[in-house]
Design a protein around this motif. Structure first.
Motif, PDB file in Angstrom:
ATOM      1  N   ARG A 143       0.814  -1.207   0.000  1.00 28.83           N
ATOM      2  CA  ARG A 143       0.000   0.000   0.000  1.00 28.83           C
ATOM      3  C   ARG A 143       0.853   1.266   0.000  1.00 28.83           C
ATOM      4  N   VAL A 144       0.253   2.339  -0.486  1.00 27.35           N
ATOM      5  CA  VAL A 144       0.847   3.661  -0.337  1.00 27.35           C
ATOM      6  C   VAL A 144       0.606   4.104   1.098  1.00 27.35           C
ATOM      7  N   SER A 145       1.686   4.343   1.831  1.00 26.00           N
ATOM      8  CA  SER A 145       1.552   4.728   3.242  1.00 26.00           C
ATOM      9  C   SER A 145       1.425   6.242   3.399  1.00 26.00           C
ATOM     10  N   TYR A 146       2.113   6.997   2.574  1.00 20.07           N
ATOM     11  CA  TYR A 146       1.973   8.458   2.594  1.00 20.07           C
ATOM     12  C   TYR A 146       2.454   9.004   1.254  1.00 20.07           C
ATOM     13  N   VAL A 147       2.026  10.227   0.967  1.00 24.77           N
ATOM     14  CA  VAL A 147       2.433  10.937  -0.245  1.00 24.77           C
ATOM     15  C   VAL A 147       2.862  12.341   0.154  1.00 24.77           C
ATOM     16  N   GLU A 148       4.059  12.745  -0.228  1.00 20.26           N
ATOM     17  CA  GLU A 148       4.507  14.106   0.046  1.00 20.26           C
ATOM     18  C   GLU A 148       3.689  15.089  -0.790  1.00 20.26           C
ATOM     19  N   ARG A 169      -2.657   8.008   0.021  1.00 23.33           N
ATOM     20  CA  ARG A 169      -2.481   6.932   1.002  1.00 23.33           C
ATOM     21  C   ARG A 169      -3.640   5.952   0.875  1.00 23.33           C
ATOM     22  N   SER A 170      -3.364   4.682   1.042  1.00 20.16           N
ATOM     23  CA  SER A 170      -4.307   3.551   1.024  1.00 20.16           C
ATOM     24  C   SER A 170      -4.423   2.893  -0.344  1.00 20.16           C
ATOM     25  N   TRP A 171      -3.929   3.532  -1.424  1.00 18.35           N
ATOM     26  CA  TRP A 171      -3.987   2.877  -2.721  1.00 18.35           C
ATOM     27  C   TRP A 171      -3.087   1.642  -2.715  1.00 18.35           C
ATOM     28  N   ARG A 172      -3.560   0.597  -3.355  1.00 19.36           N
ATOM     29  CA  ARG A 172      -2.793  -0.651  -3.428  1.00 19.36           C
ATOM     30  C   ARG A 172      -1.955  -0.677  -4.705  1.00 19.36           C
ATOM     31  N   ILE A 173      -0.698  -1.108  -4.564  1.00 19.83           N
ATOM     32  CA  ILE A 173       0.197  -1.218  -5.718  1.00 19.83           C
ATOM     33  C   ILE A 173       0.111  -2.647  -6.256  1.00 19.83           C
ATOM     34  N   VAL A 174      -0.375  -2.787  -7.478  1.00 23.38           N
ATOM     35  CA  VAL A 174      -0.563  -4.126  -8.047  1.00 23.38           C
ATOM     36  C   VAL A 174       0.477  -4.461  -9.107  1.00 23.38           C
ATOM     37  N   SER A 175       1.205  -3.449  -9.607  1.00 28.86           N
ATOM     38  CA  SER A 175       2.332  -3.758 -10.494  1.00 28.86           C
ATOM     39  C   SER A 175       3.329  -2.608 -10.454  1.00 28.86           C
ATOM     40  N   VAL A 176       4.599  -2.961 -10.636  1.00 27.81           N
ATOM     41  CA  VAL A 176       5.689  -1.985 -10.688  1.00 27.81           C
ATOM     42  C   VAL A 176       6.499  -2.268 -11.930  1.00 27.81           C
ATOM     43  N   ASN A 177       6.569  -1.281 -12.824  1.00 27.61           N
ATOM     44  CA  ASN A 177       7.249  -1.455 -14.109  1.00 27.61           C
ATOM     45  C   ASN A 177       6.736  -2.692 -14.845  1.00 27.61           C
ATOM     46  N   ASN A 178       5.421  -2.842 -14.845  1.00 31.45           N
ATOM     47  CA  ASN A 178       4.704  -3.920 -15.550  1.00 31.45           C
ATOM     48  C   ASN A 178       4.945  -5.308 -14.967  1.00 31.45           C
ATOM     49  N   ASN A 179       5.537  -5.364 -13.799  1.00 35.86           N
ATOM     50  CA  ASN A 179       5.743  -6.647 -13.120  1.00 35.86           C
ATOM     51  C   ASN A 179       4.686  -6.765 -12.021  1.00 35.86           C
ATOM     52  N   THR A 180       3.816  -7.759 -12.149  1.00 36.63           N
ATOM     53  CA  THR A 180       2.703  -7.903 -11.207  1.00 36.63           C
ATOM     54  C   THR A 180       3.037  -8.751  -9.994  1.00 36.63           C
ATOM     55  N   THR A 181       4.291  -9.199  -9.886  1.00 32.58           N
ATOM     56  CA  THR A 181       4.710  -9.939  -8.697  1.00 32.58           C
ATOM     57  C   THR A 181       5.010  -8.937  -7.581  1.00 32.58           C
ATOM     58  N   VAL A 182       4.137  -8.899  -6.593  1.00 30.00           N
ATOM     59  CA  VAL A 182       4.280  -7.968  -5.472  1.00 30.00           C
ATOM     60  C   VAL A 182       4.109  -8.750  -4.180  1.00 30.00           C
ATOM     61  N   ASN A 183       5.223  -9.039  -3.498  1.00 29.04           N
ATOM     62  CA  ASN A 183       5.178  -9.801  -2.250  1.00 29.04           C
ATOM     63  C   ASN A 183       6.422  -9.480  -1.427  1.00 29.04           C
ATOM     64  N   ASP A 232      -1.287  -1.099  11.567  1.00 30.33           N
ATOM     65  CA  ASP A 232      -1.374   0.131  10.799  1.00 30.33           C
ATOM     66  C   ASP A 232      -2.519   0.002   9.780  1.00 30.33           C
ATOM     67  N   GLY A 233      -3.465   0.922   9.812  1.00 27.50           N
ATOM     68  CA  GLY A 233      -4.603   0.875   8.894  1.00 27.50           C
ATOM     69  C   GLY A 233      -4.252   1.429   7.531  1.00 27.50           C
ATOM     70  N   LEU A 234      -3.409   0.717   6.808  1.00 25.29           N
ATOM     71  CA  LEU A 234      -2.920   1.179   5.509  1.00 25.29           C
ATOM     72  C   LEU A 234      -4.002   1.239   4.440  1.00 25.29           C
ATOM     73  N   ASP A 235      -5.153   0.651   4.706  1.00 17.24           N
ATOM     74  CA  ASP A 235      -6.243   0.666   3.730  1.00 17.24           C
ATOM     75  C   ASP A 235      -7.154   1.880   3.887  1.00 17.24           C
ATOM     76  N   ASP A 271      -9.111   9.202   8.762  1.00 15.75           N
ATOM     77  CA  ASP A 271     -10.347   8.412   8.692  1.00 15.75           C
ATOM     78  C   ASP A 271     -10.610   7.809  10.075  1.00 15.75           C
ATOM     79  N   VAL A 272     -11.776   8.071  10.635  1.00 15.68           N
ATOM     80  CA  VAL A 272     -12.073   7.593  11.990  1.00 15.68           C
ATOM     81  C   VAL A 272     -12.180   6.073  12.046  1.00 15.68           C
ATOM     82  N   ASN A 273     -12.199   5.411  10.894  1.00 16.54           N
ATOM     83  CA  ASN A 273     -12.219   3.957  10.851  1.00 16.54           C
ATOM     84  C   ASN A 273     -10.832   3.352  10.623  1.00 16.54           C
ATOM     85  N   GLU A 274      -9.813   4.207  10.496  1.00 15.90           N
ATOM     86  CA  GLU A 274      -8.446   3.698  10.399  1.00 15.90           C
ATOM     87  C   GLU A 274      -8.087   3.058  11.734  1.00 15.90           C
TER      88      GLU A 274
END
Length: 447
Positions: free
Chosen positions: A123-128, A140-154, A385-388, A393-396
């Motif tokens: 997840r994106v934890s913060y953005v300057e 913040r909270s966006w999920r990263i599903v690929s980096v440079n067209n590589n979808t392996t994220v673990n 950490d409520g990264l989502d 957000d009061v639900n974080e």
């Protein structure tokens, strides 16, 4: 000029005399400028390092690549009673121009913080706010599903290394993000220079008829005067609103200037703590009579809190931990999240050629003599950490847990895991390696 500054100038003169004379008398004709810088770095470290009594007499500075390697070579000698392993993880050196940018809050990257929420969920934890990532609308909270067209994220080591290089060491990269509404968006980022914004958010919540102030503070580095002015405005607003509880979010704050820690502590301490001891800085036996310092509270603002909540994680370090420890003798301090980083020591920048060296030089303790939390400050409530969720957000998870305690007298969102998964913790530690962790006393005027 303060007595301490006079003492430091005297100290600098003594050090210059010792090292300068020795160099003049003993330099062989083939000694290079780099050799002199390395030797001076070691000479300062021998005098100032907090654990200098443990340093070997046969240390050969010339065998190391640069002053940073020399500072890191000190670390194994930081033997502290009660700890099995050396405690120093922080002594370092950096080129002066790089430190000037870092300490001023000037960055040159995408402006993204990232952490794993689970082994396959990055997840994106913060953005300057002034960064390319912010300009592209990333949050913040966006999920990263690929980096440079590589979808392996673990959290596998090779994957984390690839992602770290792409996000923190590249001038350009492409990403696919999954937004909170489930849609995907492709964004290409190009690194640029921008000014960091350490104060991410300040809000006020009406909580069971009471007002709770919330401050997200990401770094004790930056323009000291500007940040002090922001503190003044924010706490004036909190006081005018009748805030009775405070939640200070330090989950990604790796520390910085002790002067800014002092400033924030003065707004948070109860009125009864005014003029009492905030903290003590203690140097090694060589210089304790000259440099040991006691800092007292000088209460600021109209808040008079009896308790305070801090959100912390493994990334909460040094000046952030100092703030928490300094307030503990004066109020009910509640910690939410995960154990902090564990850095109860600090340093100051010493100019050596075109480098600044930072050998750990002092430890900090509070009014009660409490410090030595090399294993980190332990939370009262272990909460993930409520990264989502976005900031505020009061639900974080962490903020929700604090607000629940204020309303009902008990924490919520307690994690079922006593400690984070080993792979998750290791992966996140690697993703945080670029952030500064330190408590710095600014001494440029005398060095």
């Amino acid at each position: 000029m303060s007595l301490k500054n006079i003492a430091l100038i005297f100290f600098s003169a003594c050090m210059f005399s010792v090292f300068g004379c020795r160099k003049e008398n003993n330099d062989p004709g083939n000694t290079t400028a780099d050799d002199k810088i390395k030797d001076s770095a070691w000479s300062y470290a021998k005098e100032l390092y907090l654990w200098n009594k443990n340093l070997p007499s046969g240390f050969n500075a010339g065998t190391y690549a640069d002053p940073d390697a020399i500072m890191k070579a000190l670390r194994p000698y930081s033997i502290e009673p009660g700890f099995d392993d050396p405690v120093d993880r922080w002594s370092f050196a950096i080129k002066k121009n790089e430190w000037n940018d870092l300490s001023s809050g000037i960055s040159g990257d995408f402006g993204l913080g990232i952490f794993f929420m689970s082994e396959n969920d990055l997840r994106v934890s913060y953005v300057e706010p002034a960064s390319p990532a912010a300009a592209a609308g990333i949050e913040r909270s966006w999920r990263i599903v690929s980096v440079n067209n590589n979808t392996t994220v673990n959290t596998d080591d090779a994957t984390v290394s690839r992602i770290t290089d792409a996000v923190f060491n590249s001038s350009a990269a492409s990403f696919t993000f999954e937004k909170p509404d489930g849609t995907d968006v492709d964004i290409a980022l190009t690194a640029k220079t921008y000014q960091d914004e350490p104060i991410i958010l300040d809000s006020i919540y009406t909580n069971g008829g009471n007002k709770t102030g919330y401050l997200v503070y990401n770094s004790f580095l930056g323009d000291i005067g500007s940040i002090k002015s922001r503190f003044g405005n924010i706490f004036s607003k909190f006081s005018a609103a009748g805030v009775t509880d405070m939640v200070i979010d330090l989950r990604y704050n790796g520390g910085g200037y002790v002067e800014l820690q002092n400033e924030l502590a003065n707004y948070l301490v109860p009125a009864a703590g005014n003029n009492s001891i905030m903290l003590e800085e203690k140097f090694n036996d060589n210089y304790k009579a000259l440099l040991d310092t006691t800092i007292n509270y000088q209460k600021k603002g109209g808040l008079d809190l009896s308790r305070i909540f801090f959100i912390i994680t493994k990334n909460t370090a040094s000046a952030s931990e100092l703030l928490i420890n300094s307030l503990k003798p004066y109020m009910d301090v509640k910690l939410i999240g995960r154990a902090s980083h564990g850095k109860p020591v600090g340093y100051f920048n010493i100019g050596v050629g075109d480098w600044y060296i930072f050998p750990v030089s002092f430890r900090s303790v509070n009014k009660n003599g409490e410090g030595n939390y090399f294993n980190g400050l332990q939370p009262d409530a272990i909460v993930d950490d409520g990264l989502d969720k976005p900031w505020g957000d009061v639900n974080e998870n962490c903020l929700a847990s604090a607000l629940h305690y204020i309303n009902d007298g008990g924490f919520s969102r307690i994690s079922p895991r006593v400690q984070q998964d080993i792979k998750l913790e290791k992966g996140n530690a690697a993703l945080d390696v670029k952030r500064f962790k330190g408590a710095v006393e600014e001494r440029r005027s005398v060095w």
